[in-house]
Design an enzyme around this catalytic site. Structure first.
Site, mmCIF file in Angstrom:
data_model
loop_
_atom_site.group_PDB
_atom_site.id
_atom_site.type_symbol
_atom_site.label_atom_id
_atom_site.label_comp_id
_atom_site.label_asym_id
_atom_site.label_seq_id
_atom_site.Cartn_x
_atom_site.Cartn_y
_atom_site.Cartn_z
ATOM 1 N N LYS A 294 36.292 46.717 39.527
ATOM 2 C CA LYS A 294 36.284 45.540 38.658
ATOM 3 C C LYS A 294 37.635 45.352 37.966
ATOM 4 O O LYS A 294 38.170 44.238 37.917
ATOM 5 C CB LYS A 294 35.148 45.662 37.632
ATOM 6 C CG LYS A 294 33.761 45.611 38.271
ATOM 7 C CD LYS A 294 32.658 45.655 37.241
ATOM 8 C CE LYS A 294 32.481 47.023 36.628
ATOM 9 N NZ LYS A 294 32.006 48.037 37.600
ATOM 10 N N THR A 295 38.190 46.422 37.426
ATOM 11 C CA THR A 295 39.504 46.321 36.777
ATOM 12 C C THR A 295 40.586 45.979 37.801
ATOM 13 O O THR A 295 41.484 45.167 37.527
ATOM 14 C CB THR A 295 39.851 47.639 36.066
ATOM 15 O OG1 THR A 295 38.829 47.943 35.108
ATOM 16 C CG2 THR A 295 41.194 47.534 35.356
ATOM 17 N N ASP B 65 36.715 44.586 29.431
ATOM 18 C CA ASP B 65 35.881 45.586 30.082
ATOM 19 C C ASP B 65 34.697 45.925 29.172
ATOM 20 O O ASP B 65 34.782 45.772 27.944
ATOM 21 C CB ASP B 65 36.713 46.831 30.357
ATOM 22 C CG ASP B 65 36.073 47.736 31.406
ATOM 23 O OD1 ASP B 65 35.087 47.310 32.040
ATOM 24 O OD2 ASP B 65 36.571 48.861 31.589
ATOM 25 N N THR C 3 28.873 47.132 33.625
ATOM 26 C CA THR C 3 28.030 47.926 34.513
ATOM 27 C C THR C 3 26.555 47.688 34.214
ATOM 28 O O THR C 3 25.695 48.167 34.954
ATOM 29 C CB THR C 3 28.331 49.427 34.352
ATOM 30 O OG1 THR C 3 28.143 49.796 32.976
ATOM 31 C CG2 THR C 3 29.767 49.730 34.754
ATOM 32 N N ARG D 299 36.377 55.070 43.693
ATOM 33 C CA ARG D 299 36.956 55.985 42.714
ATOM 34 C C ARG D 299 36.615 57.433 43.066
ATOM 35 O O ARG D 299 37.464 58.325 42.966
ATOM 36 C CB ARG D 299 36.454 55.646 41.310
ATOM 37 C CG ARG D 299 36.992 56.591 40.231
ATOM 38 C CD ARG D 299 36.494 56.187 38.858
ATOM 39 N NE ARG D 299 37.111 54.928 38.435
ATOM 40 C CZ ARG D 299 36.532 54.064 37.623
ATOM 41 N NH1 ARG D 299 35.307 54.291 37.178
ATOM 42 N NH2 ARG D 299 37.158 52.966 37.276
#
Length: 341
Positions: free
Chosen positions: A67-68, A112, A161, A220
């Site tokens: 997302k970032t 975020d 999330t 990740r």
């Protein structure tokens, strides 16, 4: 003892600089999420063609999916600046006011964990998203008055999330709502190859696939496992990563063929063995394995459910027949009706 956070999708401090190095710079370089990329590409091209700010974008999905990274890509594709903040940072209206009044035309404002905004801060954000203004209350009592500060058109990108925790009014102010889904093994293999190339690591098809298969569908985690396997290959092998090297390194880290680590296995064995498949309450599981209940619910359970090993029921957590089979535990007599075939 191996690091129990090795397969956690939450970023660690030493992950952040590493992620920045490997972060793709364009939608073309971003692997996977094909429908999301197509929708974003169309919206970005249309906004650029009209010379307007892109509609506000809400990105939601499990942690670690990008997302970032997408927020940075959107800003780069629009050729504008991006300012980053998060819900927990914006504790007061003044914090949000300071961030918004520094915004430049058409730039990206990334928030975020937007679901963690406090109610009064969220209400102030409504006007900024919809009418491009900030309303300030000047004075107190009968003489108080509202002063509006106009803002240039800009794009807010919210990431969360836990989309279910967003209020209806906030969600409704985003023109684009896009979900990021867990990655399949083929896409994760491409990501591992790309990251290995940027790190100068020699890896073959089998090694990349083995790492991808144990990465819980999360880039990740794939990059984190690649780093650990790289260390192992440097010290215990010839410096290159084959399937055998990757398998040995990941077994040493106690990350099994499905990406389950020590905590995952403790959770499932508690349900299957100690409580005969359930149902068993979340707090009971947390006390049994020595983990925080919210961590189990948000980090470990979603993947166990995705694998088909765990069900959430009104009475508690229940292990499935597939889980009994995978862990080699005999089904109890008179198994629960909710155990899946």
């Amino acid at each position: 003892m191996p690091d129990q956070r090795i397969v956690s999708p939450e970023p660690e401090d030493d992950d952040r600089q590493f992620e920045i190095t490997l972060r793709p710079k364009s939608l073309r370089d971003f692997v996977g999420q094909s429908k999301l990329k197509e929708n974003l590409s169309i919206a970005i091209e249309a906004a650029r063609g009209r010379g307007e700010a892109l509609d506000h974008v809400l990105l939601y999905g499990p942690p670690g999916l990008g997302k970032t990274t997408l927020a940075h890509i959107i800003a780069r594709e629009l050729n504008v600046r991006v300012d980053l903040t998060s819900g927990p940072v914006l504790q007061k209206k003044l914090d949000l006011t300071g961030a918004l009044t520094a915004i430049q035309p058409h730039q990206v404002f990334f928030v975020d964990e937007i679901h963690r905004l406090l109610p009064d801060v969220e209400e102030m954000l409504y006007a900024a998203l919809e009418d491009f203004r900030v309303d300030l209350m000047i004075g107190t009592g009968p003489g108080a008055r509202t002063h509006s500060i106009p803002l240039p058109p800009f794009t807010t990108i919210g990431a969360t999330t836990r989309s279910g925790m967003l209020s209806g009014p906030l969600r409704g102010r985003f023109g684009l709502t896009l979900r990021l889904n867990p990655y399949d093994v083929s896409d994760l293999t491409k990501i591992v190859f790309r990251s290995a190339g940027m790190l100068g690591v020699v890896i073959d098809d089998g090694g990349a696939e083995e790492i991808a298969r144990r990465s819980r569908g999360t880039p990740r985690i794939a990059n984190r496992l690649l780093r650990r396997v790289r260390d192992y290959s440097q010290v215990r092998a010839d410096g290159s990563i084959s399937r055998a090297v990757a398998r040995t390194a990941l077994d040493l880290l106690e990350v099994d063929a499905h990406g389950l680590d020590e905590v995952d296995q403790k959770v499932m064995r508690t349900i299957l063995d100690k409580y005969a498949g359930g149902p068993v309450g979340l707090n009971t599981i947390a006390a049994s394995v020595g983990e925080d209940a919210s961590t189990i619910e948000e980090v470990y359970e979603p993947y166990l459910m995705q694998l088909g090993f765990l069900d959430r029921t009104p009475r508690g957590r229940v292990g499935t027949r597939l889980a009994f089979s995978y862990f080699g535990i005999e089904l109890p007599r008179g198994p629960q009706e909710s155990l899946r075939f």
